[in-house]
Structure formats: structure tokens, C-alpha cells
Design a protein around this motif. Structure first.
Motif, PDB file in Angstrom:
ATOM      1  N   LEU A   4      42.567  63.554  28.638  1.00 12.80           N
ATOM      2  CA  LEU A   4      42.199  64.094  29.943  1.00 12.80           C
ATOM      3  C   LEU A   4      40.695  64.328  30.046  1.00 12.80           C
ATOM      4  CD1 LEU A   4      45.110  66.657  30.484  1.00 12.80           C
ATOM      5  CD2 LEU A   4      44.713  64.567  31.786  1.00 12.80           C
ATOM      6  N   ALA A   5      40.120  64.876  28.977  1.00 16.24           N
ATOM      7  CA  ALA A   5      38.679  65.129  28.975  1.00 16.24           C
ATOM      8  C   ALA A   5      37.900  63.816  29.050  1.00 16.24           C
ATOM      9  CB  ALA A   5      38.288  65.911  27.722  1.00 16.24           C
ATOM     10  N   VAL A  57      35.570  59.076  34.883  1.00 11.51           N
ATOM     11  CA  VAL A  57      35.506  59.108  36.338  1.00 11.51           C
ATOM     12  C   VAL A  57      34.118  59.530  36.796  1.00 11.51           C
ATOM     13  CG1 VAL A  57      36.395  60.232  38.408  1.00 11.51           C
ATOM     14  CG2 VAL A  57      37.968  59.498  36.617  1.00 11.51           C
ATOM     15  N   ARG A  58      33.570  60.556  36.156  1.00 11.35           N
ATOM     16  CA  ARG A  58      32.237  61.034  36.536  1.00 11.35           C
ATOM     17  C   ARG A  58      31.179  59.953  36.250  1.00 11.35           C
ATOM     18  NH1 ARG A  58      31.792  66.305  37.963  1.00 11.35           N
ATOM     19  NH2 ARG A  58      33.611  67.636  37.590  1.00 11.35           N
ATOM     20  N   GLN A  59      31.348  59.240  35.159  1.00  7.12           N
ATOM     21  CA  GLN A  59      30.409  58.165  34.850  1.00  7.12           C
ATOM     22  C   GLN A  59      30.515  57.042  35.876  1.00  7.12           C
ATOM     23  OE1 GLN A  59      27.977  58.199  32.741  1.00  7.12           O
ATOM     24  NE2 GLN A  59      28.524  60.159  31.796  1.00  7.12           N
ATOM     25  N   MET A  60      31.743  56.796  36.359  1.00  8.64           N
ATOM     26  CA  MET A  60      31.921  55.791  37.404  1.00  8.64           C
ATOM     27  C   MET A  60      31.176  56.201  38.671  1.00  8.64           C
ATOM     28  SD  MET A  60      33.573  53.038  36.656  1.00  8.64           S
ATOM     29  CE  MET A  60      34.079  52.468  38.279  1.00  8.64           C
ATOM     30  N   PHE A  61      31.231  57.492  38.995  1.00  3.55           N
ATOM     31  CA  PHE A  61      30.509  57.971  40.166  1.00  3.55           C
ATOM     32  C   PHE A  61      29.007  57.760  39.982  1.00  3.55           C
ATOM     33  CE2 PHE A  61      28.395  61.030  42.858  1.00  3.55           C
ATOM     34  CZ  PHE A  61      29.130  60.992  44.036  1.00  3.55           C
ATOM     35  N   ARG A  62      28.509  58.050  38.786  1.00  2.58           N
ATOM     36  CA  ARG A  62      27.082  57.867  38.526  1.00  2.58           C
ATOM     37  C   ARG A  62      26.700  56.388  38.572  1.00  2.58           C
ATOM     38  NH1 ARG A  62      27.754  62.225  33.691  1.00  2.58           N
ATOM     39  NH2 ARG A  62      28.039  64.024  35.070  1.00  2.58           N
ATOM     40  N   GLY A  74      31.077  63.860  47.150  1.00  2.00           N
ATOM     41  CA  GLY A  74      30.298  64.259  45.995  1.00  2.00           C
ATOM     42  C   GLY A  74      31.001  63.947  44.690  1.00  2.00           C
ATOM     43  N   GLU A  75      30.289  64.113  43.594  1.00  2.00           N
ATOM     44  CA  GLU A  75      30.835  63.790  42.271  1.00  2.00           C
ATOM     45  C   GLU A  75      32.055  64.632  41.929  1.00  2.00           C
ATOM     46  OE1 GLU A  75      29.465  64.077  37.579  1.00  2.00           O
ATOM     47  OE2 GLU A  75      27.934  63.876  39.134  1.00  2.00           O
ATOM     48  N   THR A  76      32.006  65.919  42.248  1.00  2.00           N
ATOM     49  CA  THR A  76      33.129  66.808  41.923  1.00  2.00           C
ATOM     50  C   THR A  76      34.382  66.394  42.668  1.00  2.00           C
ATOM     51  OG1 THR A  76      31.625  68.656  41.499  1.00  2.00           O
ATOM     52  CG2 THR A  76      33.930  69.193  41.917  1.00  2.00           C
ATOM     53  N   ALA A 134      35.741  63.112  41.267  1.00  2.00           N
ATOM     54  CA  ALA A 134      36.401  63.317  39.981  1.00  2.00           C
ATOM     55  C   ALA A 134      37.771  63.959  40.166  1.00  2.00           C
ATOM     56  CB  ALA A 134      35.530  64.182  39.066  1.00  2.00           C
ATOM     57  N   ALA A 135      37.878  64.862  41.148  1.00  4.41           N
ATOM     58  CA  ALA A 135      39.160  65.529  41.393  1.00  4.41           C
ATOM     59  C   ALA A 135      40.189  64.557  41.967  1.00  4.41           C
ATOM     60  CB  ALA A 135      38.961  66.705  42.351  1.00  4.41           C
ATOM     61  N   LEU A 136      39.744  63.656  42.838  1.00  8.02           N
ATOM     62  CA  LEU A 136      40.663  62.714  43.472  1.00  8.02           C
ATOM     63  C   LEU A 136      41.082  61.598  42.535  1.00  8.02           C
ATOM     64  CD1 LEU A 136      39.000  62.341  46.988  1.00  8.02           C
ATOM     65  CD2 LEU A 136      41.212  63.402  46.496  1.00  8.02           C
ATOM     66  N   LYS A 137      40.180  61.161  41.675  1.00  6.70           N
ATOM     67  CA  LYS A 137      40.333  59.977  40.824  1.00  6.70           C
ATOM     68  C   LYS A 137      40.043  58.721  41.672  1.00  6.70           C
ATOM     69  CE  LYS A 137      41.940  62.583  37.443  1.00  6.70           C
ATOM     70  NZ  LYS A 137      42.031  63.878  38.105  1.00  6.70           N
ATOM     71  N   PRO A 138      39.521  57.664  41.049  1.00  5.67           N
ATOM     72  CA  PRO A 138      39.083  56.483  41.803  1.00  5.67           C
ATOM     73  C   PRO A 138      40.140  55.856  42.710  1.00  5.67           C
ATOM     74  CG  PRO A 138      38.226  56.400  39.569  1.00  5.67           C
ATOM     75  CD  PRO A 138      39.164  57.570  39.621  1.00  5.67           C
TER      76      PRO A 138
END
Length: 235
Positions: free
Chosen positions: A42-43, A49-54, A103-105, A108-112
Motif C-alpha cells: 500500500l505504501a 501514484v504520487r510519482q505518476m502525478f509528478r 491536486g496531488e493529494t 493519490a486518493a482517487l488512484k489513476p
């Protein structure tokens, strides 16, 4: 008293107890290992996911005119994405659209997959409702049409809703129906009823059947169990 075995041999109680403790301990170890692995996964997934956003944020910069060339890729932005990241145009566009809309948060909460499905629906609807859709509110699919509760809707149902909106808009553009075919509104009604039945745990398949040209369709609910039929009848 010694405990008899199936083969007729006796197993000392102390040995039987020890064997049971070993089995219990092994199971507890596996459970602990599985839970620890799940937390690690999970971590790692959240970080991915956050890296995908970046990545999407950086791609939005590189998508600006001349930026890919300045970065050393004269072939252009999309060929660079294919060569460097192994990402096709549609994937790149979806990611950049998500980065622009949320936003990134939130991403990340929704997932791609869910973020992309919500944005697909937002792109399909005529209303300026992107903010409400990203926030997973209850929104109408079109003016006077069915509403969808995005908070409780499954991701696959959001994609189905987007297709219903596109079908509705295409049908509206084509004018009155011709021939034996169900309208987008009728297909949307089928999806709405099917979702409500599934939410209540009722089995069955909802289908629409076109009748004669220009006439309303009829609807069938197939495969209902007896208990489900009684629930629908309020008995």
C-alpha cells in the motif's frame, strides 16, 4: 489418557499439544507476514501514484511548444514520451488532464484509474461540472437526464455513464430515431436500474428491446431468483 490416532497408534498428549502449537504459530507467522507485505504494498502503491502525478506535472511542461526539442528530442513531445517513458499519446493526455484538473493529494486518493474515469465523464458532459465530478458529487448526466452518485458508483459504472452521455449527445445530434433501435435515454435507464438492483443485492439482467420504428422500447428483467422477485414485489 493418551489420544488414539486413526492408525491405532497413540500420540502422547504433550507431543500432540506441541504439534498443535507449532501449526498455530506457523499460521500466526503467515498472517503477520501477509499483513506486513500488504502495508508495504500500500505504501509503495501510494508513492507510485504520487510519482505518476509528478510525472504528469513534468510532462505538462515538456508539452509546451519547443520544450521537447530543447530537452534533446527533435522528434517532438509525443515521440519522446513513447521512447523515454513507453507511454502512448492517449495515456499521456489522460495523465496531463488529471494533473491539470486536481491536486496531488486528490489524485493519490482517487488512484489513476478512477481519476481518469471521472475526467472521461467530465469531458463527455456538456455542463461545466468538472469540479463537481472530481469531488465525486451527485451530478446529472445531461439536462433532465438521470443523475449519478459518483461517491458510491464503481469506477466501471462511471465509464459506462460517460459512454451513455456520448451516446445521448450523438442521438440528439442525429435527431429522431429511425429503425428498430433503443435510444440513448432508454439505454441509460437500463444502466440506472441495473445499478440500483445491484446496490440492493438483487440478481438479474436488465435489457431493453426496441419495438417498431419510432415507438418506445420495452424492458425486460431476466434471471431473477424467487426471493429477489418477492423483494421487488414488496412481499
Amino acid at each position: 489418557m493418551k489420544r488414539p490416532t486413526k492408525g491405532g497408534h497413540d500420540v502422547p498428549p504433550a507431543l500432540a499439544k506441541r504439534a498443535a502449537e507449532l501449526v498455530k504459530g506457523a499460521k500466526a507467522h503467515r498472517v503477520a507476514e501477509a499483513k506486513a507485505a500488504l502495508q508495504d504494498a500500500l505504501a509503495a502503491h501510494e508513492q507510485t501514484v504520487r510519482q505518476m502525478f509528478r510525472l504528469g506535472t513534468a510532462l505538462r511542461v515538456l508539452a509546451q511548444p519547443g520544450m521537447a526539442k530543447d530537452a534533446g528530442y527533435a522528434s517532438g513531445f509525443y515521440p519522446m514520451c513513447e521512447t523515454v517513458f513507453g507511454m502512448g499519446r492517449s495515456t499521456v493526455d489522460a495523465l496531463m488532464k488529471a494533473v491539470k484538473a486536481m491536486g496531488e493529494t486528490r489524485y493519490a486518493a482517487l488512484k489513476p484509474a478512477r481519476a481518469n474515469a471521472l475526467l472521461e465523464l467530465a469531458a463527455a458532459t456538456e455542463a461545466d461540472d468538472t469540479e463537481a465530478i472530481v469531488a465525486e458529487e451527485k451530478v446529472p448526466l445531461w439536462s433532465g437526464g438521470p443523475r449519478i452518485d459518483l461517491k458510491s458508483a464503481a469506477t466501471k459504472d462511471i465509464r459506462v455513464a460517460a459512454k451513455q452521455v456520448r451516446d445521448h449527445r450523438a442521438g440528439a445530434a442525429q435527431g429522431p430515431r429511425r429503425g428498430r433501435t433503443a435510444s440513448p435515454e432508454e439505454r441509460a435507464l437500463v444502466a440506472t436500474v441495473a445499478a440500483k438492483l445491484a446496490k440492493r443485492g438483487i440478481s438479474g439482467t436488465v435489457k431493453v428491446r426496441a419495438t417498431r420504428p419510432g415507438a418506445p422500447s420495452v424492458f425486460d428483467v431476466l434471471g431473477l431468483a424467487a426471493d429477489d422477485l418477492r423483494r421487488l414485489a414488496g412481499r
